[in-house]
Motif scaffolding. Structure first.
Motif, PDB file in Angstrom:
ATOM      1  N   SER A 168     -18.896 -54.271 -24.273  1.00 41.97           N
ATOM      2  CA  SER A 168     -18.395 -54.871 -25.505  1.00 41.97           C
ATOM      3  C   SER A 168     -16.986 -54.387 -25.838  1.00 41.97           C
ATOM      4  O   SER A 168     -16.457 -53.476 -25.204  1.00 41.97           O
ATOM      5  CB  SER A 168     -19.333 -54.529 -26.671  1.00 41.97           C
ATOM      6  OG  SER A 168     -19.361 -53.120 -26.875  1.00 41.97           O
ATOM      7  N   GLU A 169     -16.407 -55.014 -26.859  1.00 40.72           N
ATOM      8  CA  GLU A 169     -15.149 -54.616 -27.490  1.00 40.72           C
ATOM      9  C   GLU A 169     -13.895 -54.961 -26.693  1.00 40.72           C
ATOM     10  O   GLU A 169     -12.802 -54.491 -27.048  1.00 40.72           O
ATOM     11  CB  GLU A 169     -15.141 -53.114 -27.842  1.00 40.72           C
ATOM     12  CG  GLU A 169     -16.172 -52.726 -28.874  1.00 40.72           C
ATOM     13  CD  GLU A 169     -15.900 -53.307 -30.262  1.00 40.72           C
ATOM     14  OE1 GLU A 169     -14.726 -53.561 -30.590  1.00 40.72           O
ATOM     15  OE2 GLU A 169     -16.865 -53.517 -31.004  1.00 40.72           O
TER      16      GLU A 169
ATOM     17  N   ASN B  27     -19.349 -54.209 -30.503  1.00 40.22           N
ATOM     18  CA  ASN B  27     -20.366 -53.253 -30.094  1.00 40.22           C
ATOM     19  C   ASN B  27     -21.619 -53.322 -30.969  1.00 40.22           C
ATOM     20  O   ASN B  27     -22.696 -52.886 -30.566  1.00 40.22           O
ATOM     21  CB  ASN B  27     -19.769 -51.844 -30.127  1.00 40.22           C
ATOM     22  CG  ASN B  27     -20.546 -50.832 -29.309  1.00 40.22           C
ATOM     23  OD1 ASN B  27     -20.277 -49.640 -29.403  1.00 40.22           O
ATOM     24  ND2 ASN B  27     -21.506 -51.267 -28.511  1.00 40.22           N
ATOM     25  N   GLY B  28     -21.488 -53.889 -32.172  1.00 42.99           N
ATOM     26  CA  GLY B  28     -22.652 -54.019 -33.032  1.00 42.99           C
ATOM     27  C   GLY B  28     -23.775 -54.805 -32.390  1.00 42.99           C
ATOM     28  O   GLY B  28     -24.965 -54.556 -32.653  1.00 42.99           O
ATOM     29  N   LEU B  29     -23.435 -55.751 -31.516  1.00 35.58           N
ATOM     30  CA  LEU B  29     -24.447 -56.589 -30.885  1.00 35.58           C
ATOM     31  C   LEU B  29     -25.335 -55.812 -29.921  1.00 35.58           C
ATOM     32  O   LEU B  29     -26.419 -56.276 -29.561  1.00 35.58           O
ATOM     33  CB  LEU B  29     -23.785 -57.763 -30.166  1.00 35.58           C
ATOM     34  CG  LEU B  29     -23.089 -58.774 -31.086  1.00 35.58           C
ATOM     35  CD1 LEU B  29     -22.350 -59.815 -30.266  1.00 35.58           C
ATOM     36  CD2 LEU B  29     -24.090 -59.437 -32.011  1.00 35.58           C
TER      37      LEU B  29
ATOM     38  N   ILE C 130     -21.740 -50.005 -22.572  1.00 40.19           N
ATOM     39  CA  ILE C 130     -20.343 -49.672 -22.311  1.00 40.19           C
ATOM     40  C   ILE C 130     -19.461 -50.258 -23.406  1.00 40.19           C
ATOM     41  O   ILE C 130     -19.381 -51.479 -23.567  1.00 40.19           O
ATOM     42  CB  ILE C 130     -19.879 -50.227 -20.944  1.00 40.19           C
ATOM     43  CG1 ILE C 130     -20.842 -49.826 -19.827  1.00 40.19           C
ATOM     44  CG2 ILE C 130     -18.455 -49.779 -20.646  1.00 40.19           C
ATOM     45  CD1 ILE C 130     -20.714 -50.693 -18.582  1.00 40.19           C
ATOM     46  N   ASP C 131     -18.808 -49.392 -24.147  1.00 45.22           N
ATOM     47  CA  ASP C 131     -17.777 -49.822 -25.100  1.00 45.22           C
ATOM     48  C   ASP C 131     -16.439 -49.573 -24.418  1.00 45.22           C
ATOM     49  O   ASP C 131     -16.088 -48.425 -24.124  1.00 45.22           O
ATOM     50  CB  ASP C 131     -17.894 -49.021 -26.399  1.00 45.22           C
ATOM     51  CG  ASP C 131     -16.904 -49.481 -27.457  1.00 45.22           C
ATOM     52  OD1 ASP C 131     -15.876 -50.083 -27.099  1.00 45.22           O
ATOM     53  OD2 ASP C 131     -17.149 -49.224 -28.653  1.00 45.22           O
ATOM     54  N   ILE C 132     -15.703 -50.633 -24.173  1.00 43.11           N
ATOM     55  CA  ILE C 132     -14.484 -50.530 -23.374  1.00 43.11           C
ATOM     56  C   ILE C 132     -13.421 -49.680 -24.055  1.00 43.11           C
ATOM     57  O   ILE C 132     -12.451 -49.242 -23.407  1.00 43.11           O
ATOM     58  CB  ILE C 132     -13.945 -51.949 -23.040  1.00 43.11           C
ATOM     59  CG1 ILE C 132     -13.072 -51.938 -21.769  1.00 43.11           C
ATOM     60  CG2 ILE C 132     -13.195 -52.536 -24.219  1.00 43.11           C
ATOM     61  CD1 ILE C 132     -13.844 -51.730 -20.494  1.00 43.11           C
TER      62      ILE C 132
ATOM     63  N   ILE D  22     -21.442 -45.223 -22.993  1.00 45.36           N
ATOM     64  CA  ILE D  22     -20.065 -44.826 -22.716  1.00 45.36           C
ATOM     65  C   ILE D  22     -19.240 -45.275 -23.910  1.00 45.36           C
ATOM     66  O   ILE D  22     -19.028 -46.468 -24.119  1.00 45.36           O
ATOM     67  CB  ILE D  22     -19.545 -45.467 -21.414  1.00 45.36           C
ATOM     68  CG1 ILE D  22     -20.428 -45.088 -20.225  1.00 45.36           C
ATOM     69  CG2 ILE D  22     -18.101 -45.033 -21.156  1.00 45.36           C
ATOM     70  CD1 ILE D  22     -20.044 -45.789 -18.923  1.00 45.36           C
ATOM     71  N   ASP D  23     -18.791 -44.317 -24.713  1.00 47.48           N
ATOM     72  CA  ASP D  23     -18.143 -44.675 -25.970  1.00 47.48           C
ATOM     73  C   ASP D  23     -17.382 -43.467 -26.517  1.00 47.48           C
ATOM     74  O   ASP D  23     -17.837 -42.334 -26.389  1.00 47.48           O
ATOM     75  CB  ASP D  23     -19.200 -45.114 -26.996  1.00 47.48           C
ATOM     76  CG  ASP D  23     -18.636 -45.980 -28.109  1.00 47.48           C
ATOM     77  OD1 ASP D  23     -17.445 -45.829 -28.445  1.00 47.48           O
ATOM     78  OD2 ASP D  23     -19.393 -46.804 -28.653  1.00 47.48           O
TER      79      ASP D  23
END
Length: 222
Positions: free
Chosen positions: A206-207, A47-49, A164-166, A71-72
């Motif tokens: 991400s993630e 997610n840093g990217l 979106i962080d999965i 979304i996290d």
């Protein structure tokens, strides 16, 4: 996608030994893609990217007043010493450091109370960031919540980016998966509502962690 030309731009070859260099490469690619008016969907990485992607957008479109929908489960606004110390916990602080982002135009959806420290909760409040916790989804459907977020940001922004962080979804395929998070259907409803905005400018996901996944359920959602 009706009426759109869709292209797969392939993978970015990121250096494995330098966080700074990896972020710089993503930022440069993001700037190049946004500068030609494309609507990109970035997939993969930690997610840093996301911070590098938004900084690339700021390079390409410095005049924007960007609405940011996240979304996290986590705030991800950690402090950092330098670009070699960037992590999955720093992307939205990096975004807020750009001229195009502001706390008042940032909304984090699906947060878990015990996944965020009081220190960063104070920072989020001071910045004017809107957070929508998981409890809100017990009182209203995801489609309604997303429609309200979209309406608010459309009134104050020139463009809307969706991150979106999965790990916000109750599925196993991420490094920070947890029970009691958003359902797949809820996330689909949020994504659908935000992506239909006429101000939608791009998104990232991400993630995703395949070694932790079960029957590819998380990958299929992604």
């Amino acid at each position: 996608l009706n009426g759109r030309v869709c292209r797969d731009l392939g993978d970015l070859d990121l250096p494995p030994t330098s966080v700074r260099a990896a972020h710089e490469r993503v930022q440069a690619a993001s700037s190049s893609i946004f500068s030609i008016g494309s609507t990109p969907f970035f997939i993969g990485g930690d997610n840093g990217l996301t911070g590098a992607i938004i900084r690339g957008l700021a390079e390409a479109r410095p005049e924007l007043k960007l609405g940011l929908v996240v979304i996290d489960s986590h705030y991800d606004v950690r402090e950092y010493e330098d670009e070699e110390s960037l992590s999955s916990g720093t992307p939205y602080r990096r975004a807020l450091e750009t001229s195009i982002c502001a706390g008042a135009r940032t909304c984090i959806v699906g947060t878990r109370e015990f996944a965020n420290s009081s220190y960063y909760d104070r920072f989020v409040r001071e910045q004017g960031i809107t957070t929508i916790s998981l409890d809100a989804f017990d009182a209203a459907p995801a489609s309604q919540i997303a429609a309200e977020v979209r309406s608010t940001l459309e009134a104050s922004s020139d463009a809307i980016f969706l991150s979106i962080d999965i790990d916000a979804v109750e599925l196993p395929g991420s490094s920070a998966a947890a029970p009691g998070t958003l359902s797949s259907r809820e996330v689909i409803a949020i994504v659908r509502a935000i992506a239909q905005s006429p101000l939608f400018i791009g998104a990232d996901l991400s993630e995703l962690s395949p070694p932790w996944d079960v029957s590819c359920m998380t990958a299929k959602l992604a």
